[in-house]
Design an enzyme around this catalytic site. Structure first.
Site, PDB file in Angstrom:
ATOM      1  CE  LYS A 164      -4.379  -1.472   0.296  1.00 28.13           C
ATOM      2  NZ  LYS A 164      -5.468  -1.038  -0.594  1.00 28.13           N
ATOM      3  CB  SER A 204      -0.587  -8.197  -1.273  1.00 28.34           C
ATOM      4  OG  SER A 204      -1.478  -8.921  -0.437  1.00 28.34           O
TER       5      SER A 204
END
Length: 403
Positions: free
Chosen positions: A51, A303
């Protein structure tokens, strides 16, 4: 629509803040699947997840007036940390709304990166409502977790790195929550490697993208229920839906038990700690949720690795249960000397290792002449469990499998 040029521009903006994360070949998963498997380890990214890329790119494009007013966002954890760090690095005030039950580790990390944290709502969507209230009240710029071209472009820099480090890639497997990550990666992959596939993966308990594609329009779920909290969104974004329809070849789902198994494999075999949202890609590969050829080069994107330790403990146990390495049983014995010893003789014959045993002669569920026994066991796999339970039952014991 997002274009490759947007992703290339984003790479220049985020290069000083984000890391070019490793892409490592896995002998283990290549052997298990017959494919050539390379893991894209965003678990080693700053803040522990991808992110930071999108947040940095978005904040870098704010006007001076917007920077002065500050930013606000909603997040289950990883976007929160990305926005907090990206904003702090350039002197922008940030306020983050997180669900009330967000993992403690992610709340603490977000505060440590310099943001003010507001806990509000039961999930991401309710937290988002509160964040938009703050946006209106304080004239802050809302940094969307996924439905923003600049955020997508920042996440797409992962796709640039994959093609650079693995030019022969055939398939990239990407988690989907709101869709920002896969939109950016798919744009980068499709325009550089048009023959490569992009496969999206969601948890069964939060399958808004899969449902939306099936219906041909965005679907909003009534609720979400999955251990993969980082992708537990009720709906995908308006912009990301269009990108997914345009650039993504297939979207599949995996169950929570399958996610847990993938997390345990990554921890034990790869020495990598991941959160549930990251493990969905390997789960989709291991449980063959999409078709692939032998020796096909596949890159599952892991991720992030920001998982609460209490959650990790529960996931490990569930993963061990699913792989036949942990067993809890209940049975009833005659309440007399030697009865337990006779039972344990079968355990010894099967080399079933006891973690814990609870002997209860006061249970109302058994006769007064009997005693109830619950036993936690370390086992060696499904075949070992089946043979062990068969012998117990053939010896006359009524056995209930608890986990």
């Amino acid at each position: 629509m997002l274009e490759l040029s947007d992703v290339l521009d984003a790479r220049d903006r985020v290069s000083e803040t984000s890391r070019h994360t490793p892409l490592e070949y896995s002998h283990t998963y290549s052997s298990m699947t017959g494919a050539e498997v390379f893991l894209k380890l965003e678990t080693f990214q700053r803040t522990g997840a991808f992110k930071i890329r999108g947040a940095t790119n978005r904040i870098a494009t704010l006007t001076p007036k917007q920077k002065s007013a500050g930013v606000v966002t909603a997040s289950a954890g990883n976007h929160a940390q990305g926005v907090a760090l990206a904003a702090t690095r350039v002197g922008v005030d940030s306020k983050i709304v997180m669900p009330e039950h967000a993992p403690i580790s992610k709340v603490k990390a977000t505060r440590n990166y310099g943001a003010e944290v507001v806990l509000d709502g039961t999930d991401y969507d309710e937290a988002t409502e509160r964040a938009h209230e703050i946006e209106r009240q304080e004239a802050r710029t809302y940094v969307h977790a996924f439905d923003d071209e600049m955020v997508m472009a920042g996440q797409g820099t992962i796709g640039l790195e994959i093609v650079e480090d693995c030019p022969d890639v055939d398939t990239v497997v990407v988690p989907i929550g709101g869709g920002g990550l896969i939109s950016g990666i798919a744009t980068a992959i499709n325009e550089q490697k048009p023959d490569a596939r992009v496969i999206g993966v969601q948890a069964e308990g939060a399958s808004s993208a899969a449902s939306s594609l099936e219906k041909g329009e965005r679907v909003s779920l009534d609720g979400v229920d999955t251990i993969a909290d980082g992708i537990a969104t009720r709906t995908i974004g308006e912009r990301t839906f269009e990108h997914i329809r345009e650039h993504v070849d297939e979207v599949v789902t995996v169950s929570d038990p399958e996610i847990a198994v993938a997390m345990v494999y990554l921890l034990e075999r790869s020495k990598v700690v991941v959160e549930g949202a990251a493990a969905v890609t390997l789960a989709a590969l291991l449980f063959e949720k999409f078709q692939f050829d032998e020796n096909e080069t596949i890159v599952p994107v892991l991720s992030g690795g920001n998982i609460d330790l209490n959650t990790l403990t529960n996931v490990i146990v569930r993963g061990l249960v699913e792989t036949g390495r942990y067993l809890r049983i209940r049975t009833v014995l005659a309440d007399q000397p030697g009865a337990l010893e006779q039972l344990l003789d079968i355990f010894t014959a099967h080399r079933a290792n006891i973690y814990a045993i609870h002997h209860d002669r006061t249970s109302r569920d058994v006769e007064m002449s009997d005693t109830e026994v619950e036993i936690d066991l370390e086992m060696r796999g499904p075949d070992h469990v089946d043979a062990f339970l068969t012998d117990l039952r053939e010896a006359g014991y009524e056995v209930d499998v608890l986990v």
